[in-house]
Structures are given as structure tokens and as C-alpha cells.
Motif scaffolding. Structure first.
Motif, PDB file in Angstrom:
ATOM      1  N   CYS A 111       0.697  -1.400   0.161  1.00  0.00           N
ATOM      2  CA  CYS A 111       0.426  -0.259   0.168  1.00  0.00           C
ATOM      3  C   CYS A 111       0.911   1.626   0.033  1.00  0.00           C
ATOM      4  CB  CYS A 111      -0.711   0.020   0.884  1.00  0.00           C
ATOM      5  SG  CYS A 111      -1.947   1.492   1.101  1.00  0.00           S
ATOM      6  N   HIS A 112       1.786   1.388   0.928  1.00  0.00           N
ATOM      7  CA  HIS A 112       2.755   2.453   0.548  1.00  0.00           C
ATOM      8  C   HIS A 112       3.626   2.275  -0.349  1.00  0.00           C
ATOM      9  CE1 HIS A 112       5.812   5.454   2.133  1.00  0.00           C
ATOM     10  NE2 HIS A 112       6.419   4.123   2.187  1.00  0.00           N
ATOM     11  N   LEU A 113       3.804   1.608  -0.935  1.00  0.00           N
ATOM     12  CA  LEU A 113       5.059   1.621  -2.475  1.00  0.00           C
ATOM     13  C   LEU A 113       3.866   2.054  -3.206  1.00  0.00           C
ATOM     14  CD1 LEU A 113       7.192  -1.198  -1.924  1.00  0.00           C
ATOM     15  CD2 LEU A 113       7.560   1.447  -2.350  1.00  0.00           C
ATOM     16  N   ALA A 114       2.119   2.045  -3.470  1.00  0.00           N
ATOM     17  CA  ALA A 114       1.670   2.310  -4.701  1.00  0.00           C
ATOM     18  C   ALA A 114       1.670   3.457  -4.477  1.00  0.00           C
ATOM     19  CB  ALA A 114       0.525   1.018  -4.372  1.00  0.00           C
ATOM     20  N   GLU A 115       1.468   4.123  -3.371  1.00  0.00           N
ATOM     21  CA  GLU A 115       1.148   5.445  -2.850  1.00  0.00           C
ATOM     22  C   GLU A 115       2.524   6.896  -3.432  1.00  0.00           C
ATOM     23  OE1 GLU A 115      -0.311   5.733   0.933  1.00  0.00           O
ATOM     24  OE2 GLU A 115      -2.447   4.898   0.586  1.00  0.00           O
ATOM     25  N   THR A 116       3.492   5.974  -2.392  1.00  0.00           N
ATOM     26  CA  THR A 116       4.750   6.930  -2.884  1.00  0.00           C
ATOM     27  C   THR A 116       5.418   6.798  -4.355  1.00  0.00           C
ATOM     28  OG1 THR A 116       5.915   5.172  -1.569  1.00  0.00           O
ATOM     29  CG2 THR A 116       4.800   7.176  -0.459  1.00  0.00           C
ATOM     30  N   ARG A 117       5.072   5.410  -4.141  1.00  0.00           N
ATOM     31  CA  ARG A 117       6.386   5.507  -5.845  1.00  0.00           C
ATOM     32  C   ARG A 117       7.558   6.143  -5.631  1.00  0.00           C
ATOM     33  NH1 ARG A 117       2.819   2.779  -9.457  1.00  0.00           N
ATOM     34  NH2 ARG A 117       0.766   2.645  -9.308  1.00  0.00           N
TER      35      ARG A 117
END
Length: 386
Positions: A111-117
Motif C-alpha cells: 500500500c505504501h509503495l503504491a502511494e509513494t512510488r
């Protein structure tokens, strides 16, 4: 790095939901459904059914390299004795090894990586079934994990009682031992318990053999070698006044070096073939090769260490400690793809209950450092284009 407190709270909720609804290996259907729904909510591609109930979530962000991160999902056939509000609802089944926590950490990372990229490349989030003795990792490999999802490296972690909460422990070589199992069938001649001279007692032969096997690590191997031979089952007889025909011993062998592993098997065979004959009993050995040594690839262990230092601080990263004689089927993945495996400490103000204990519960305080570790690893392994 900044990880949303709301996300950590959500991940804690997911973890406790999974804890209340544990499922055994290859039966993780509701767990798999829940993981799939969340990954889709995060905007991540999913592929289901690998290894039966396994899931691979894929997040692409640029044309850089590809890495994989794995979490196991299965529970253990143990009746939970704890008193938490989210205690297992399934009789005789509980998350006594913290796989609920591993799954929640990886979901929150996705979830975090999908948001921050803040990376350039592709991450495969691998949710594996059946780690607990059923070789779900091997099944995913047989189903084409690394052919369908090529990656340059793969990583995993396990929560670790006995180490301070949020510390990360990594070795440049072996982390955990191999695991093989054996069954020894001793066939004698049954008779009346009052007339032992008319039979051939397999129980006496089994007792002598059990003790003899313990001399393998203590007398037949160098003190510098690592091996544990444990007889865990002894079955024989039904009537109290009958010497039975058959006795059965079962147990496990754990080693840290392949040459030692091979030698221990050979020595067990020698004992089984020779020792029972002195009692007029025949010995038969069924030896099953199981999990390999979980051995980190040095360069990738260093990469994981570097990511851990960035995530939790150098003082909380332990490098080059003693391996464990427990085993882990992530070892199969490390035989096919380079990578590394770490332990994440779980001891808070008081020591954590041991793994595989009916009172065990995952320490939710380590979800945040777990997410920080995986985020740091992805961002360092797949640096963003500036």
C-alpha cells in the motif's frame, strides 16, 4: 522515511483479523481472498492460484530492475490458549508463528509503495501458502514462480522472539538449518511378556537405537559441525502383557552444512542396519529429504543490511550472529534466485512468548519497522530517476 500512522493502524487491524481467522497450509482460502481484495484496492495487479492459494501482486513503476518480497500466510494446528480479543475462532488452529504479522507487513508495504512510488522498477509481492512443513515455497516454484515473474533478487523476513523489538538480524551466509525427517521401523518377533526369550523385542532394540543416534552429533561429528538429531515419536505395542512385533521411531535431522547433512544420513543408515541385529530385530529406514539450509547470498545480505540501517538505525542492526537450527522453506526460493532473509526482533518491555507456543501472539509494534525495512530495500534496490 514517513509511513502513515493510519496505514500502520490499518495493518494492525488486518493482522488481528487474520489472527482470529487462521487457516492451515494449502487451506488459506479466506486469507488469500482478503489479501487479493486489499492488493486490488491498492491498485496492484494480482495473480492467484500459484501454489494453490498463493498470490503474487505486481507493482510496476518504470523500467528498472525487478525484485520480489515474500510473506508466508499459513497457521499451525495448535489450540490457542491466549486471552486476546482477537483470539483464534478456529478450534485447533492458530497463528503461533506470526505469519499473520508477516502478511500484514507486506500488505502495508504494498500500500505504501503504491502511494509513494519512490522507486524505478517492479516489485512482486509474494504471498506464499503452506510454509509450516508443507513446502509451499517449492510448490510455487514448481508452478512457475520465477519463470512467470522473473526477478533479480528475492527477500523475506521472520519475526524473532529473543531479539529486541524492531531490531534486524542478518547473516551473510546460513540463517537457518536444513530439515530432513526419518522413520525407523524395527521388526522383531512378538511373544508373551512373561516369556521374552521366545521372541525378539523391538522395544529394547528401539531404546538402544534411540540412544545410539544421539552419539552422532556428540561423537561421530566434529564439535565444529552443526547437527541436531531428534527422535520425536516412539510407537509400539497395544497390550500391556505382550511384547509387540514392531516398534517405530520418527524424528528430524537439522544441519547447517551439506556435507554434514549427507554424513548424518549415512550414519543413521549404518546404525539402523547394524544395531538392531544384535537383538534379533530387523531395522528399516525411511529417510525424507526436506527443506534445504536457508543460506543468504552475501551481496544481497549486504544490500538488506544497508536497507535495514537506513530504516531502523545502525545500532539496531545485528550482523553475522549465530544461525538457528530451526528451518524455513524460503530456502527453496534462495536456491533458485539470489536474495536474503532477515529476522525482525519482537521482544518488547518483556520477552516475547516463543514461536509455536499456544500463548504466542505477534507484537504489532514491529509492523512499522517491518514496513520501513521493505520500503528502504525497494527504494535502495530500485532507485528512483531524479
Amino acid at each position: 522515511m514517513s509511513i502513515s500512522k493510519t496505514l500502520i493502524a490499518d495493518a494492525t487491524g488486518w493482522r488481528r483479523m487474520l489472527h482470529a481467522s487462521p487457516e492451515l497450509g494449502y487451506q488459506e482460502r479466506k486469507t488469500s481472498d482478503h489479501v487479493a481484495r486489499l492488493l486490488q484496492d491498492f491498485g496492484i495487479e494480482i495473480d492467484r492460484g500459484m501454489g494453490g492459494t498463493g498470490i503474487v501482486g505486481t507493482l510496476r513503476n518504470g523500467d528498472g530492475p525487478t525484485i520480489g518480497i515474500r510473506a508466508d500466510m499459513d497457521a499451525l494446528p495448535i489450540e490457542e490458549l491466549g486471552k486476546s480479543s482477537y483470539k483464534s475462532k478456529h478450534k485447533g488452529c492458530m497463528h503461533a508463528c506470526g505469519h499473520d504479522g508477516h502478511t500484514a507487513i507486506l500488505l502495508a508495504t504494498a500500500c505504501h509503495l503504491a502511494e509513494t512510488r519512490n522507486f524505478n522498477g517492479t516489485v512482486h509481492f509474494i504471498f506464499q501458502p503452506a510454509e509450516e512443513g508443507l513446502a509451499g515455497a517449492r510448490k510455487m516454484i514448481e508452478d512457475g514462480l520465477f519463470e512467470r515473474f522473473p526477478m533479480s533478487a528475492i527477500y523475506s523476513l521472520h519475526n524473532w522472539p529473543g531479539a529486541a523489538s524492531g531490531t534486524v538480524l542478518i547473516n551473510p551466509g546460513p540463517m537457518m538449518a536444513s530439515l530432513d525427517t526419518f522413520e525407523i521401523i524395527l521388526t522383531g518377533k512378538g511373544c508373551h511378556a512373561a516369556m521374552p526369550e521366545k521372541g525378539a523385542d523391538p522395544i529394547v532394540a528401539a531404546a538402544e537405537l534411540l540412544l545410539a543416534l544421539q552419539t552422532i552429533p556428540s561423537r561421530r561429528l566434529s564439535p565444529l559441525d552443526s547437527a541436531v538429531v531428534s527422535v520425536t515419536q516412539f510407537h509400539s505395542g497395544e497390550a500391556i502383557n505382550v511384547i509387540p512385533e514392531i516398534a517405530v521411531l520418527r524424528g528430524t535431522v537439522r544441519c547447517l552444512q551439506k556435507n554434514v547433512r549427507d554424513k548424518v544420513e549415512r550414519l543413521i543408515r549404518e546404525f539402523v542396519e547394524r544395531l538392531p541385529g544384535g537383538f534379533g530385530v530387523k531395522g528399516e529406514l525411511i529417510y525424507e529429504i526436506g527443506y534445504p539450509v536457508t543460506e543468504n547470498h552475501p551481496d544481497f545480505a549486504l544490500a538488506l543490511r544497508k536497507a535495514a540501517v537506513a530504516a531502523v538505525g545502525e545500532e539496531r542492526v545485528k550482523w553475522g550472529g549465530n544461525p538457528s537450527m530451526a528451518s524455513e522453506d524460503f530456502s527453496f526460493m534462495l536456491q533458485v534466485c539470489p536474495g536474503a532473509y532477515a529476522w525482525l526482533g519482537t521482544d518488547g518491555a518483556s520477552p516475547s512468548i516463543a514461536l509455536h507456543n499456544p500463548y504466542y501472539d505477534f507484537n504489532d509494534d514491529v509492523i512499522e519497522p517491518g514496513v520501513a525495512l521493505w520500503t528502504s530495500l525497494v527504494e535502495q534496490s530500485l532507485p528512483a530517476i531524479r
